[in-house]
Design an enzyme around this catalytic site. Structure first.
Site, mmCIF file in Angstrom:
data_model
loop_
_atom_site.group_PDB
_atom_site.id
_atom_site.type_symbol
_atom_site.label_atom_id
_atom_site.label_comp_id
_atom_site.label_asym_id
_atom_site.label_seq_id
_atom_site.Cartn_x
_atom_site.Cartn_y
_atom_site.Cartn_z
ATOM 1 C CE LYS A 52 2.470 4.392 4.565
ATOM 2 N NZ LYS A 52 3.216 3.386 3.835
ATOM 3 C CD GLN A 96 5.758 0.938 4.166
ATOM 4 O OE1 GLN A 96 4.620 1.292 4.438
ATOM 5 N NE2 GLN A 96 6.562 1.686 3.449
ATOM 6 C CG ASP A 119 -0.376 1.198 -0.761
ATOM 7 O OD1 ASP A 119 -0.381 2.413 -0.562
ATOM 8 O OD2 ASP A 119 0.598 0.463 -0.532
HETATM 9 N N1 GUN Z 1 6.968 2.063 0.270
HETATM 10 C C1 GUN Z 1 7.274 3.302 -0.170
HETATM 11 N N2 GUN Z 1 6.158 3.933 -0.589
HETATM 12 C C2 GUN Z 1 5.138 3.079 -0.420
HETATM 13 C C3 GUN Z 1 3.730 3.165 -0.657
HETATM 14 O O1 GUN Z 1 3.177 4.161 -1.132
HETATM 15 N N3 GUN Z 1 3.021 2.049 -0.335
HETATM 16 C C4 GUN Z 1 3.598 0.939 0.167
HETATM 17 N N4 GUN Z 1 2.816 -0.106 0.432
HETATM 18 N N5 GUN Z 1 4.888 0.838 0.404
HETATM 19 C C5 GUN Z 1 5.639 1.889 0.111
#
Ligand code: GUN
Length: 284
Positions: A52, A96, A119
């Protein structure tokens, strides 16, 4: 022989458009910024977060990762999110997942200001999404819809089968497909005779987290198969679909890696840019 749809390639195109937009915006406005909160040292999560950061950097977007110790208390985490909510240089906040067991995910996500919930996972964003009101939509389902569009897949009137009912993927992608006028069936761990259902799918979306679970017997000839799984087997990444067995039978398929994964990050950038435009009052 299927057409293989690479999210990695579509991502390059979309990111290049976004980089151009960021360059234009930052001539007069501040730089857009994503804040990423990571708790603990889970290697997969650390690698996703790195991805990211890299993606933000590639389009000229600022990012800052707050890497907290695995024993961080709920209070500390909520205080951090509160600070980010009030920081006017931050457009998007991503926590996350998964969080360590002692932290209640819903309580943590609920703290994020919905205008920064890039998100799309807070209860408010989810509520808006299911009520068909404006707000941020979850990134993976958005990425899947973009891939289907790229592959010129007709959704209207088709039978879409979604395997997996998670809040992150299964539930929201079923909703988006329904909105695109597919007839949608959802399958999950308690579905009796999964194969009987998946075999009837024109469009099959698989998000169950079981390596190479979906084989040739699960798909009908000419189906469109989207594999959302990311599993590590003997140090190698693979999806929930047995690609080698399924690919010869279907018309369109996404690989793992380089399929849905890169699109999730790209949609995160897209949502963050949307948040930035809202915060900066930029019309599109
Ligand atoms: N962990 C795995 N996929 C994701 C996601 O799309 N967003 C977040 N915040 N955590 C994740």
């Amino acid at each position: 022989m299927a057409r293989i749809i690479y999210g990695s390639e579509l991502s390059v195109k979309l990111k290049s458009d976004m980089a151009h937009q960021v360059e234009q915006y930052t001539r007069i406005h501040r730089q857009p910024k994503l804040a990423v909160v990571l708790v603990g040292d889970d290697p997969a999560s650390m690698s996703y977060v790195k991805g990211k950061e890299k993606a933000c950097d590639a389009i000229g977007m600022a990012s800052k990762t707050y890497h907290l110790d695995g024993s961080t208390t709920l209070d500390t985490l909520l205080t951090l999110i509160d600070g980010l909510n009030h920081d006017h240089t931050v457009d998007g906040i991503l926590v996350q997942l998964p969080l360590p067991d002692h932290l209640d995910e819903q309580q943590v996500l609920s703290k994020i200001d919905p205008s920064k919930d890039v998100d799309g996972l807070t209860p408010i964003s989810m509520g808006r999404f299911f009520a068909n009101q404006p707000g941020f939509k979850p990134c993976t389902p958005l990425g899947i819809m973009a891939l289907l569009k790229e592959a010129n897949v007709t959704i209207e009137g088709k039978h879409a089968v979604v395997v997996g009912r998670s809040q992150l993927v299964g539930n929201p992608i079923a909703q988006l497909l329904l909105r695109a006028n597919a007839t949608v069936t959802m399958c999950h761990s308690r579905t009796v005779d999964l194969e009987e259902v998946t075999k009837t799918a024109d469009i099959l979306i698989v998000a169950i987290g079981k390596p190479r679970y979906i084989g040739a017997n699960h798909v009908k000839d000419g189906a469109v198969v989207i594999d959302v799984g990311v599993n590590r087997v003997d140090g190698k990444l693979c999806g929930d679909v047995d690609f080698d067995m399924v690919e010869p039978k279907v018309s369109v398929i996404t690989p793992v890696p380089k399929g849905v994964g890169p699109m999730t990050i790209t949609m995160l950038l897209s949502n963050t840019l949307q948040a930035y435009r809202l915060h900066e009052g930029i019309d599109v």
